[in-house]
Design a protein around this motif. Sequence first.
Motif, mmCIF file in Angstrom:
data_model
loop_
_atom_site.group_PDB
_atom_site.id
_atom_site.type_symbol
_atom_site.label_atom_id
_atom_site.label_comp_id
_atom_site.label_asym_id
_atom_site.label_seq_id
_atom_site.Cartn_x
_atom_site.Cartn_y
_atom_site.Cartn_z
ATOM 1 N N THR A 25 0.570 -1.254 -0.318
ATOM 2 C CA THR A 25 -0.007 0.385 0.169
ATOM 3 C C THR A 25 0.912 1.711 -0.136
ATOM 4 O O THR A 25 0.695 1.821 -0.836
ATOM 5 N N MET A 38 1.190 4.022 -2.947
ATOM 6 C CA MET A 38 0.212 5.901 -2.984
ATOM 7 C C MET A 38 2.372 6.191 -3.611
ATOM 8 O O MET A 38 1.653 7.232 -3.566
ATOM 9 N N LEU A 41 -6.830 -1.713 1.357
ATOM 10 C CA LEU A 41 -6.886 -1.151 2.442
ATOM 11 C C LEU A 41 -8.164 -1.646 3.000
ATOM 12 O O LEU A 41 -8.837 -1.653 4.236
ATOM 13 N N ARG A 86 -5.407 1.426 9.347
ATOM 14 C CA ARG A 86 -4.644 2.747 8.684
ATOM 15 C C ARG A 86 -4.471 3.820 9.098
ATOM 16 O O ARG A 86 -4.117 4.695 8.440
ATOM 17 N N ARG A 132 -0.679 8.738 2.699
ATOM 18 C CA ARG A 132 -1.431 8.938 2.491
ATOM 19 C C ARG A 132 -1.630 10.750 2.014
ATOM 20 O O ARG A 132 -2.697 11.223 0.627
ATOM 21 N N GLU A 133 -1.156 11.468 3.055
ATOM 22 C CA GLU A 133 -1.716 13.083 2.903
ATOM 23 C C GLU A 133 -0.746 13.392 1.406
ATOM 24 O O GLU A 133 -1.380 14.190 0.822
ATOM 25 N N GLU A 172 -2.912 12.866 -1.289
ATOM 26 C CA GLU A 172 -3.743 13.730 -2.413
ATOM 27 C C GLU A 172 -4.101 14.656 -2.153
ATOM 28 O O GLU A 172 -3.995 15.704 -3.104
ATOM 29 N N ARG A 218 -13.520 8.287 2.604
ATOM 30 C CA ARG A 218 -12.983 7.768 4.087
ATOM 31 C C ARG A 218 -13.864 7.061 4.658
ATOM 32 O O ARG A 218 -13.969 6.433 5.496
#
Length: 220
Positions: A76, A80, A120, A126, A135-136, A139, A217
């Motif tokens: 993951t 990402m 996920l 998570r 993830r930040e 995004e 989310r």
Amino acid sequence: MTAVAHCAKTGKQGPSPRLRADALRNRERIIAAAREMVMEFGAEVPLDEIARRAGVGNATLYRHFPDRLELIHHVTLSVMSRTADRAESALAEEPDAFQALRRFVHDAVEERIGALCPMLSDSIDRDRPDLLAARERLEAAIEAVMGAARDSGQLRADIAVGDLMVALTQLTRPLPGSGCMDFDRFVHRHLQLFLDGLQAPARSELPGSAATFEDLRRRG
């Protein structure tokens, strides 16, 4: 005081040892094979099959990843990170904002971003700091690409990043075990149709409201 003695006194772990080049290559092969096989067969694909595709022994796989959840976690992270790299490169290198979005969407397919949902939805944590940071970054990178296309007047205003991510997942992830061996040859063709529908001016009004990352989310 030596570094080892300091760690023993403070209770803190020292830095992880740097992997040798051959060990790093094995690790990357395992992650790449796992990403492909999760995409094809789902998150419960046998670990020995992943090792076989990666060209390593089971012992090598377990030396790097002691259990399935740890492997899925690192796959993951890889998806990402590599997808964020693609978004940042597209925005930095393409002079046209919508062309940067087009490039990113097609590149994201190559990174198997459609595999993120099954990974996920597995019982990974998570809230691990490295996953939150990845993830930040992802995004922010995708928001920047879409924001530039929107600011240029080329992206319709009723589309948000969640819409893009849902469409990418749906268009790039065949049903596990469906035997769609030639599925990939349709993906870029259908993505091009999808991208044409994102361009402004919009030809129709979309039902509902634009989906954000926060919406995704909440539903996860």
